[in-house]
Design an enzyme around this catalytic site. Structure first.
Site, PDB file in Angstrom:
ATOM      1  N   ASP A  39      12.390 -17.527  -3.974  1.00 28.89           N
ATOM      2  CA  ASP A  39      13.834 -17.486  -4.158  1.00 28.89           C
ATOM      3  C   ASP A  39      14.335 -18.869  -4.572  1.00 28.89           C
ATOM      4  O   ASP A  39      14.085 -19.857  -3.873  1.00 28.89           O
ATOM      5  CB  ASP A  39      14.478 -17.068  -2.833  1.00 28.89           C
ATOM      6  CG  ASP A  39      15.879 -16.522  -2.994  1.00 28.89           C
ATOM      7  OD1 ASP A  39      16.597 -16.995  -3.883  1.00 28.89           O
ATOM      8  OD2 ASP A  39      16.258 -15.628  -2.226  1.00 28.89           O
ATOM      9  N   ASP A  40      15.031 -18.943  -5.698  1.00 26.99           N
ATOM     10  CA  ASP A  40      15.627 -20.204  -6.177  1.00 26.99           C
ATOM     11  C   ASP A  40      14.577 -21.268  -6.479  1.00 26.99           C
ATOM     12  O   ASP A  40      14.866 -22.472  -6.385  1.00 26.99           O
ATOM     13  CB  ASP A  40      16.632 -20.763  -5.160  1.00 26.99           C
ATOM     14  CG  ASP A  40      17.875 -19.907  -5.024  1.00 26.99           C
ATOM     15  OD1 ASP A  40      17.967 -18.867  -5.691  1.00 26.99           O
ATOM     16  OD2 ASP A  40      18.768 -20.281  -4.242  1.00 26.99           O
ATOM     17  N   CYS A  77      19.739 -13.439  -7.602  1.00 24.66           N
ATOM     18  CA  CYS A  77      18.734 -12.795  -6.755  1.00 24.66           C
ATOM     19  C   CYS A  77      18.765 -11.267  -6.777  1.00 24.66           C
ATOM     20  O   CYS A  77      17.797 -10.634  -7.184  1.00 24.66           O
ATOM     21  CB  CYS A  77      18.837 -13.311  -5.329  1.00 24.66           C
ATOM     22  SG  CYS A  77      20.484 -13.255  -4.626  1.00 24.66           S
ATOM     23  N   ARG A  81      15.890  -8.681  -8.414  1.00 24.88           N
ATOM     24  CA  ARG A  81      15.118  -7.768  -7.560  1.00 24.88           C
ATOM     25  C   ARG A  81      15.261  -6.322  -8.029  1.00 24.88           C
ATOM     26  O   ARG A  81      14.291  -5.560  -8.032  1.00 24.88           O
ATOM     27  CB  ARG A  81      15.578  -7.928  -6.104  1.00 24.88           C
ATOM     28  CG  ARG A  81      15.179  -9.265  -5.534  1.00 24.88           C
ATOM     29  CD  ARG A  81      16.026  -9.717  -4.336  1.00 24.88           C
ATOM     30  NE  ARG A  81      15.995 -11.165  -4.317  1.00 24.88           N
ATOM     31  CZ  ARG A  81      15.047 -11.883  -3.708  1.00 24.88           C
ATOM     32  NH1 ARG A  81      14.088 -11.273  -3.040  1.00 24.88           N
ATOM     33  NH2 ARG A  81      15.053 -13.196  -3.766  1.00 24.88           N
ATOM     34  N   HIS A 137      18.051  -7.492   0.215  1.00 26.32           N
ATOM     35  CA  HIS A 137      19.283  -7.799  -0.518  1.00 26.32           C
ATOM     36  C   HIS A 137      19.557  -6.817  -1.654  1.00 26.32           C
ATOM     37  O   HIS A 137      20.051  -7.190  -2.715  1.00 26.32           O
ATOM     38  CB  HIS A 137      19.243  -9.236  -1.059  1.00 26.32           C
ATOM     39  CG  HIS A 137      20.612  -9.844  -1.174  1.00 26.32           C
ATOM     40  ND1 HIS A 137      20.887 -10.950  -1.955  1.00 26.32           N
ATOM     41  CD2 HIS A 137      21.807  -9.485  -0.604  1.00 26.32           C
ATOM     42  CE1 HIS A 137      22.156 -11.267  -1.859  1.00 26.32           C
ATOM     43  NE2 HIS A 137      22.742 -10.389  -1.049  1.00 26.32           N
ATOM     44  N   ASP A 336      12.912 -15.602  -8.478  1.00 26.26           N
ATOM     45  CA  ASP A 336      13.963 -14.670  -8.891  1.00 26.26           C
ATOM     46  C   ASP A 336      14.981 -15.291  -9.845  1.00 26.26           C
ATOM     47  O   ASP A 336      15.727 -14.572 -10.509  1.00 26.26           O
ATOM     48  CB  ASP A 336      14.681 -14.077  -7.674  1.00 26.26           C
ATOM     49  CG  ASP A 336      15.389 -15.114  -6.815  1.00 26.26           C
ATOM     50  OD1 ASP A 336      15.246 -16.325  -7.080  1.00 26.26           O
ATOM     51  OD2 ASP A 336      16.085 -14.709  -5.858  1.00 26.26           O
ATOM     52  N   ASN A 337      15.040 -16.619  -9.900  1.00 26.80           N
ATOM     53  CA  ASN A 337      15.947 -17.310 -10.834  1.00 26.80           C
ATOM     54  C   ASN A 337      15.608 -18.787 -10.793  1.00 26.80           C
ATOM     55  O   ASN A 337      14.703 -19.210 -10.069  1.00 26.80           O
ATOM     56  CB  ASN A 337      17.420 -17.082 -10.477  1.00 26.80           C
ATOM     57  CG  ASN A 337      17.749 -17.212  -9.007  1.00 26.80           C
ATOM     58  OD1 ASN A 337      18.146 -16.236  -8.354  1.00 26.80           O
ATOM     59  ND2 ASN A 337      17.571 -18.401  -8.444  1.00 26.80           N
ATOM     60  N   LYS A 397      20.394 -21.841 -11.815  1.00 28.83           N
ATOM     61  CA  LYS A 397      20.679 -20.497 -11.303  1.00 28.83           C
ATOM     62  C   LYS A 397      22.149 -20.163 -11.546  1.00 28.83           C
ATOM     63  O   LYS A 397      23.012 -21.033 -11.455  1.00 28.83           O
ATOM     64  CB  LYS A 397      20.383 -20.465  -9.798  1.00 28.83           C
ATOM     65  CG  LYS A 397      20.879 -19.241  -9.049  1.00 28.83           C
ATOM     66  CD  LYS A 397      20.703 -19.428  -7.548  1.00 28.83           C
ATOM     67  CE  LYS A 397      21.309 -18.279  -6.757  1.00 28.83           C
ATOM     68  NZ  LYS A 397      21.151 -18.469  -5.294  1.00 28.83           N
TER      69      LYS A 397
END
Length: 754
Positions: A39-40, A77, A81, A137, A336-337, A397
């Site tokens: 994530d990130d 995010c 996903r 999420h 995710d980004n 992001k």
């Protein structure tokens, strides 16, 4: 009789023929699948993508497989996903933004449309075991309560087992945990060495171990989505200490160093230029010594967090190796980004303070340096380090420039990839993962799932790129659009047009840029003025793709989208809550909205003896929150505003036997007054100098305070020892605009929307 029965029914067993349907199984030799989603994490953050952060286990997977240098995501995010798990573009499935939002338009419902089955929903009927571990999420937040509905939880979308968290982020030392369809406490305390990443991997390995021990013939799909490296950046202290001094050269020098490593590795072309400095990022030399020290500590926490996560990714690979499954497991590692801009220009030790409009001064931050990365912090690093994490691209992001959408992808599959350590440069997108896996496994996307006609798969399989001879093969991807918060982009045939959008302004005024990515990897040479016809062609293509994929209406709103939707079962629309303890944990999106407003809390309790005590409610954790509890024979209310405790103790004892106790909280502009009540008697009040807009990223516990104590008066879980019949929250019917924004303000998108 079911038409599926193929036997014969006679009058007796003697003249009947039994039938047992075969257990569905994929083709012989079909691989296991592990998708690891960070994530990130920026394009350059893995060691094998240029950084000097230690990621030996990811690097080992890359050395035994492939690295993709032209892989892209959605810039945020939840949308990534949704696209990853369905193979469809995120607007088309209803996930324009976060699952916290429902705008009333089909492109932003907070759910993944039933017309877009998840990979788990497609693989389970084909004979796969399906496990989701970590961040989900993808459920509307108002549907994450103990009352459900559960149809958009992982088990409702095709997964056999789930262990993880529902929100966009969680504390790594005291997380909000869910097991299958219910909330659970963490298995041990931070003092006993707990960290979420280790816990997630323990459960991931446990799920697979059970599966392979009992039905070894059945392959599995493991979706392992870490909280790392989203804020808060938290890791065991030895991992953070390891990086002390490693980045002292500053973000400009480190970015140059990582860029040189990328060129040497062949991750970026030799003629790539480093993108210009992002707006608002100061040259390192212009920072004061204290500013540099703070920035370094924040980066060291991030590096330790990633290093620690890499260690546990290695545990998964080692376990699969030990049971003989690694060679025939398609093992993907991705983000995710891009690296996040949400830490702001100088970074933050506690993001919640920022969202409450009370950022720490540099002097206050310097006094808390040793908290960074630990349980007493909720940190995020500054723009300068995020820019380095996105080397060599621009922006971050949330943006549709390369820094937001170009991400690392490592694919390891010894049984199917011969070109070990190879780099693939073909343009691909996160929507391509599902069709790739379906092709490898041999599953055709179904036309209908659970009676719902399915959207076509939008992605393009990248399985062709696994072949050694595909090193120089052109991409098979025809076109890909991007849109996030009004930022737009379109790629086709090696060209990319992109527009940065300033929230609240006309889209017609957005300046479009044009890049030939085949010769300009970092989007540094804008050709918009030189090739106006090409730019016009690309813009028209964007509008066509936007129409085809349900992107419209364009929407650049941010914090206001956190307001409750008008759905009748949204708890946050209520103004009176009556709980009947014991009640399961309520996350901050479904708990009564107490931020920035007046409220009254009343508890109906029964004290058996003069020593009966315990916590009646705790909202938040040790960094911020509020708690109402009986300590000794007194009623106590503690309003913890980021370590500044406004504490009031009742002037009279709480009666033995049944009674009603509570607190009235009256907002007075930015301040407040809290008054304790026992029965009909006021018994103490205190003036509170500052009202929090957002109480905490953690939610509400009723009858106890497990995990992280809001007040230093007690140690967790401090469960109330007496009878507890009712807990009533009453909120004003009418609140002003600032109160409503305070109720719904959240960390994930407000900071750094420059």
């Amino acid at each position: 009789m079911s038409s599926a029965f193929k036997g014969k029914i006679g009058r007796t067993v003697a003249d009947s023929q039994p039938f047992w349907p075969e257990m569905p199984m994929p083709r012989k030799g079909a691989p296991n699948v592990v998708v690891v989603l960070l994530d990130d994490t920026g394009f350059s953050h893995f060691g094998c993508y240029g950084s000097t952060i230690d990621t030996p286990n990811i690097d080992k997977l890359a050395a035994g497989g492939l690295r993709y240098s032209n892989f892209h995501t959605t810039a945020l995010c939840s949308p990534t996903r949704a696209a990853l798990l369905t193979g469809r573009n995120h607007h088309s499935v209803g996930m324009r933004g976060l699952s916290n939002w429902n705008t009333g338009y089909p492109n932003c419902t907070g759910t993944v449309a039933r017309s877009a089955a998840t990979l788990a929903e497609m693989l389970r009927p084909a004979g796969y075991a399906t496990f989701a571990v970590g961040k989900w999420h993808l459920t509307p937040m108002e549907e994450t309560s103990p009352a459900g509905p559960y149809d958009q939880w992982p088990l409702g979308r095709g997964f056999d087992r789930f262990y993880g968290f529902q929100q966009g982020e969680t504390d790594q030392f005291v997380p909000e945990l869910y097991y299958d369809n219910h909330s659970v406490d963490q298995p041990k305390s931070p003092e006993d060495g707990y960290h979420l990443t280790e816990d997630l991997v323990d459960h991931a390995i446990g799920f697979v171990r059970d599966q392979k021990s009992l039905i070894p013939e059945k392959p599995f799909f493991l979706y392992l989505a870490f909280g790392a490296t989203h804020s808060p950046h938290q890791a065991p202290p030895e991992y953070i200490a390891k990086y002390r001094g490693r980045f002292d050269a500053g973000w400009d020098a480190i970015r140059e160093q990582w860029f040189a490593r990328q060129k040497a590795m062949g991750i970026v072309p030799a003629d790539t230029e480093l993108a210009p400095r992002n707006p608002g990022v100061k040259p390192w030399a212009e920072l004061s010594a204290p500013e540099q020290t703070l920035a370094l500590r924040l980066q060291e926490a991030f590096a330790g967090f990633l290093d620690h996560t890499d260690h546990h990714i290695g545990r998964v690979a080692s376990f699969l190796q030990s049971i003989g499954e690694l060679d025939n497991t398609v093992f993907l590692v991705m983000s995710d980004n891009g690296a996040s801009q949400e830490g702001g220009a100088m970074g933050v030790i506690d993001s919640m303070r920022y969202y409450n409009g009370i950022p720490a001064t540099l002097e206050e931050s310097m006094a808390r340096l040793d908290d960074i990365g630990g349980p007493n912090s909720h940190s995020n690093y500054p723009w300068g380090w995020a820019q380095a994490g996105n080397t060599p691209s621009k922006r971050y992001k949330q943006n549709t420039h390369g820094g937001g959408v170009r991400d690392p992808l490592v694919v390891h599959w010894p049984a199917g990839i011969a070109d070990r350590g190879g780099v693939r440069t073909q343009f691909h997108h996160v929507t391509d993962i599902t069709p790739t896996l379906l092709e490898i496994i041999g599953v055709t996307p179904p036309d209908s799932v659970n009676g719902v006609a399915q959207q076509p798969i939008h992605g393009t399989s990248l399985a062709y790129s696994f072949a050694a001879e595909a090193r120089n093969e052109p991409t098979r991807k025809p076109v890909q659009y991007f849109e996030m918060f009004g930022h737009r982009g379109i790629w086709a045939g090696g060209w990319k047009a992109v527009a940065f959008h300033k929230s609240g302004t006309s889209y017609d005024n957005d300046p479009w840029e044009l890049y030939h990515l085949e010769t300009d990897f970092s989007e540094s040479k804008d050709l918009a003025l030189e090739k106006p016809e090409k730019l016009r062609e690309m813009i028209e293509l964007w509008w066509a793709e936007a129409g085809r994929n349900g992107v419209l209406p364009l929407d650049d709103r941010g914090p206001e989208l956190w307001r409750p939707t008008p759905r009748i079962f949204n708890p946050r629309n209520r103004r009176r809550f009556v709980f009947h303890p014991p009640v399961s944990y309520l996350n901050s999106d479904i708990a009564p909205p107490l931020g920035n407003r007046s409220f009254t809390i009343t508890a109906s309790i029964d004290r058996a003896t003069a020593t009966t005590q315990g916590c009646l409610l705790a909202y938040g954790k040790q960094t911020s929150g509020l708690a109402l509890y009986v300590l000794g024979d007194r009623l106590v209310f503690d309003y913890n505003c980021f370590g500044r405790h406004s504490r009031i103790e009742s002037s009279i004892a709480v009666p033995i036997g049944k009674s009603e106790v509570g607190v009235a909280f009256e907002r007075l502009d930015r301040a407040a007054r809290a008054t304790l009540r026992i029965g009909d008697q006021d018994c103490g009040s205190i003036d509170i100098p500052r009202v929090m807009k957002m109480i905490s990223s953690s939610g509400l516990n009723i009858g106890r305070n497990p995990g992280s104590a809001v007040s230093p008066d007690y140690a967790p879980p401090f469960a109330f020892e007496g009878g507890f019949d009712r807990l009533v929250f009453e909120l004003p019917e009418k609140i002003d605009r600032s109160e409503r924004q305070g109720d719904t303000l959240h960390a994930s998108t407000t900071l750094g929307r420059q």
